[in-house]
Design an enzyme around this catalytic site. Structure first.
Site, PDB file in Angstrom:
ATOM      1  N   TRP A 150      44.395  28.567  37.519  1.00 36.81           N
ATOM      2  CA  TRP A 150      43.831  28.217  38.825  1.00 36.81           C
ATOM      3  C   TRP A 150      43.577  26.719  38.911  1.00 36.81           C
ATOM      4  CZ3 TRP A 150      41.354  31.838  42.583  1.00 36.81           C
ATOM      5  CH2 TRP A 150      41.724  33.173  42.357  1.00 36.81           C
ATOM      6  N   ASP A 152      41.691  24.943  40.745  1.00 34.31           N
ATOM      7  CA  ASP A 152      40.592  25.072  41.693  1.00 34.31           C
ATOM      8  C   ASP A 152      39.843  23.758  41.924  1.00 34.31           C
ATOM      9  OD1 ASP A 152      39.620  25.168  39.101  1.00 34.31           O
ATOM     10  OD2 ASP A 152      37.902  26.407  39.653  1.00 34.31           O
ATOM     11  N   TYR A 185      44.434  26.271  44.962  1.00 32.83           N
ATOM     12  CA  TYR A 185      43.153  26.762  45.485  1.00 32.83           C
ATOM     13  C   TYR A 185      42.173  25.599  45.637  1.00 32.83           C
ATOM     14  CZ  TYR A 185      39.174  30.074  45.830  1.00 32.83           C
ATOM     15  OH  TYR A 185      38.087  30.803  46.247  1.00 32.83           O
ATOM     16  N   ARG A 190      36.655  25.418  51.719  1.00 31.51           N
ATOM     17  CA  ARG A 190      37.182  26.626  51.096  1.00 31.51           C
ATOM     18  C   ARG A 190      36.161  27.769  51.158  1.00 31.51           C
ATOM     19  NH1 ARG A 190      38.553  25.728  44.934  1.00 31.51           N
ATOM     20  NH2 ARG A 190      36.407  26.408  44.636  1.00 31.51           N
ATOM     21  N   ASP A 191      36.656  28.978  51.139  1.00 33.78           N
ATOM     22  CA  ASP A 191      35.818  30.181  51.087  1.00 33.78           C
ATOM     23  C   ASP A 191      34.862  30.214  52.283  1.00 33.78           C
ATOM     24  OD1 ASP A 191      35.323  32.562  49.826  1.00 33.78           O
ATOM     25  OD2 ASP A 191      33.831  31.785  48.444  1.00 33.78           O
ATOM     26  N   SER A 197      32.538  30.650  46.146  1.00 35.09           N
ATOM     27  CA  SER A 197      33.624  29.777  45.694  1.00 35.09           C
ATOM     28  C   SER A 197      33.823  28.575  46.607  1.00 35.09           C
ATOM     29  CB  SER A 197      34.925  30.584  45.578  1.00 35.09           C
ATOM     30  OG  SER A 197      34.862  31.440  44.469  1.00 35.09           O
ATOM     31  N   ASP A 237      42.280  34.211  49.902  1.00 37.68           N
ATOM     32  CA  ASP A 237      41.319  34.521  50.985  1.00 37.68           C
ATOM     33  C   ASP A 237      41.514  33.760  52.296  1.00 37.68           C
ATOM     34  OD1 ASP A 237      40.083  36.292  49.316  1.00 37.68           O
ATOM     35  OD2 ASP A 237      38.322  35.062  48.947  1.00 37.68           O
ATOM     36  N   ASN A 321      40.711  41.283  43.092  1.00 40.86           N
ATOM     37  CA  ASN A 321      40.060  42.500  43.562  1.00 40.86           C
ATOM     38  C   ASN A 321      40.293  43.649  42.569  1.00 40.86           C
ATOM     39  OD1 ASN A 321      39.169  44.679  45.670  1.00 40.86           O
ATOM     40  ND2 ASN A 321      38.621  42.679  46.499  1.00 40.86           N
ATOM     41  N   ASP A 415      33.005  35.787  39.250  1.00 43.07           N
ATOM     42  CA  ASP A 415      33.303  35.730  40.695  1.00 43.07           C
ATOM     43  C   ASP A 415      32.257  34.944  41.471  1.00 43.07           C
ATOM     44  OD1 ASP A 415      35.591  37.431  40.563  1.00 43.07           O
ATOM     45  OD2 ASP A 415      34.258  39.146  40.389  1.00 43.07           O
TER      46      ASP A 415
HETATM   47  C1  BGC Z   1      36.485  30.593  41.384  1.00 43.02           C
HETATM   48  C2  BGC Z   1      37.398  29.569  40.762  1.00 43.02           C
HETATM   49  C3  BGC Z   1      38.104  30.159  39.572  1.00 43.02           C
HETATM   50  C4  BGC Z   1      38.783  31.444  39.954  1.00 43.02           C
HETATM   51  C5  BGC Z   1      39.425  32.128  38.778  1.00 43.02           C
HETATM   52  C6  BGC Z   1      37.244  31.849  41.688  1.00 43.02           C
HETATM   53  O1  BGC Z   1      36.380  32.842  42.130  1.00 43.02           O
HETATM   54  O2  BGC Z   1      35.907  30.067  42.539  1.00 43.02           O
HETATM   55  O3  BGC Z   1      36.639  28.468  40.363  1.00 43.02           O
HETATM   56  O4  BGC Z   1      39.040  29.249  39.056  1.00 43.02           O
HETATM   57  O5  BGC Z   1      37.874  32.340  40.539  1.00 43.02           O
HETATM   58  O6  BGC Z   1      38.486  32.570  37.866  1.00 43.02           O
END
Ligand code: BGC
Length: 460
Positions: A150, A152, A185, A190-191, A197, A237, A321, A415
């Protein structure tokens, strides 16, 4: 990670549909269906699966009863013209696939998936504190399962170069072509429908430009390693929120920027030959009959604006999920939904995408789907207690629409935090079916990891 809406709206609507005429794309039948079965003029009641018939354009109004045991006739499946690729990428794959002939151009075919080093080291680090040696031995096997990396935060992009270089080297020394899986991501705001997140960029602080720079950095690195195939899940999402959560001010305000940014990502990543699956929520979100048609329309528009990039391969479902891929006994939390597992959802969505000219293929996350019947409500998504690792990644998917079963969420990464004083606290993470106390999203959650190992189905 998962925003849930429209279930209650759907349930409330059902009585109103009885005796009414069903509009285009509405449900008109299926096992246990008690609503209206007459389709509006210009549409026909068409079998999508045993549980779901839909009014699809194409012929004059007709009615097919899809109720249980009705012996109803199946209308012919919708067909569509396969679009021609307009991708400018020099190595663009053929986009002549149809929904029933996936394997020849499946990006996973012929490649070995490179193990995510970040996850492997998280798992290795988790082993010494596992007191039960049998569990520890099983846990070690998880380090051998390919999960997605990810991206992220922009600070993680340099790691992509490290991993691509390692994958390139491995491919050359072993003679086995390597495939690296990433999640893009980092959208600004975001989110938008949850807190857990929330990301690093905000629209009000030059978020779009920062996001484009993040994509540019990824693209520049990927281009240096043309022998390693890269597969990306794009922005978990985000599209789902645009379908069901536009009543939330943060989502409606973010919508134009989300679209611009995702279009940018698809265009640029296509130029680097990255195969993309845009996140499409899951059966309990966009799989509800009222959500399928708007979702298909949105994905169809995205496909169109991407110039029908042949690298925009399709959609990813069930990311992070817990839904089953294919089950004969629906989880009680699915509350008689017609599309109660991912296969049913994909089978229902696919013909609608075809109608938009998008022959989408799918990948499905099964990383944490080993155990069912663990949620109080289908919309619960945060560190669900009792979850277990699920079916291992494989291209033996049981469906020509599904390129691969994958593990997108690195199981053991949290999560969302259950600490109510944390800035990214989301109350969903304090529900009674969430394991607590839980750390920040994305950080390691040892107790959760050990439970996933212990509860794995198939067992590790
Ligand atoms: C988090 C990310 C993370 C990803 C995978 C997401 O819910 O916000 O920071 O990299 O999950 O674990």
């Amino acid at each position: 990670m998962f925003k849930f809406a429209a279930l209650s709206a759907f349930v409330a609507l059902v009585p109103l549909l009885v005796n009414a005429q069903v509009a285009a794309y509405g449900q008109c039948g299926g096992q246990d269906w008690t609503g209206a079965t007459a389709c509006a003029s210009g549409t026909a009641c068409t079998k999508v699966n045993d549980y779901y018939y839909q009014c699809l354009p194409g012929s004059s109004g007709s009615s097919v009863s899809g109720g249980s045991g009705s012996g109803s006739t199946s209308a012919p499946s919708p067909t569509s013209t396969v679009p021609t690729s307009t991708s400018s990428a020099s190595t663009a794959p053929s986009s002549t696939s149809t929904s029933s002939a996936a394997s020849s151009d499946n990006p996973y075919t012929g490649y070995q998936i490179f193990l995510n080093p970040e996850y492997a080291s998280e798992v290795q680090a988790a082993i010494p504190s596992i007191t039960d040696s049998a569990v520890a031995a099983k846990a070690l096997k998880v380090a051998e399962v390919p999960v997605f990396f990810w991206l992220d935060q922009v600070a993680k992009v340099p790691d992509l170069e490290t991993y691509l270089a390692a994958a390139d080297k491995q491919g050359k020394s072993s003679g086995q072509k390597q495939l690296l899986q990433i999640v893009v991501y980092d959208l600004p705001d975001r989110d938008c429908a949850a807190n857990a997140s929330n990301g690093e960029f905000s629209i009000s602080d030059d978020g779009q430009a920062k996001y484009e720079n993040y994509i540019d950095q990824i693209v520049a690195i990927v281009k240096k390693y043309p022998d390693v195939r890269v597969v990306a899940v794009v922005e978990p999402d985000s599209m789902g929120n645009l379908v069901t959560n536009m009543d939330l001010p943060k989502c409606s305000a973010a919508a134009p920027t989300y679209k611009t940014c995702i279009n940018y990502a698809i265009a640029q990543l296509s130029s680097a030959g990255v195969y993309m699956y845009v996140d499409a929520g899951h059966a309990g979100w966009l799989g509800w009959p009222n959500n399928l048609a708007p979702a298909a329309q949105l994905f169809g528009e995205l496909y169109e604006t991407s110039g029908k990039s042949a690298y925009f391969r399709g959609l990813a479902t069930n990311v992070a999920n817990y839904n089953a891929l294919n089950t004969s006994s629906p989880d009680p939390c699915t509350q008689n939904a017609p599309n109660y597992d991912e296969m049913l959802y994909i089978n229902a969505l696919s013909p609608l995408l075809q109608q938009q000219g998008f022959s989408a293929q799918f990948i499905v996350d099964q990383g944490r789907s080993g155990v069912q019947n663990i949620r109080n409500a289908w919309g619960d998504w945060c560190n669900i207690k009792g979850a277990g690792f699920g079916i291992r990644p494989t291209t033996d998917t049981g469906s020509p629409l599904i390129d691969s079963i994958v593990w997108v969420k690195p199981g053991g990464e949290c999560d969302g935090t259950s600490n109510s004083s944390a800035p990214r606290y989301d109350s969903t993470c304090s529900l009674s079916d969430s394991l607590q106390p839980a750390p920040e999203a994305g950080t390691w959650f040892q107790q959760y990891f050990e439970a996933l190992v212990t509860n794995a189905v198939p067992s590790l």
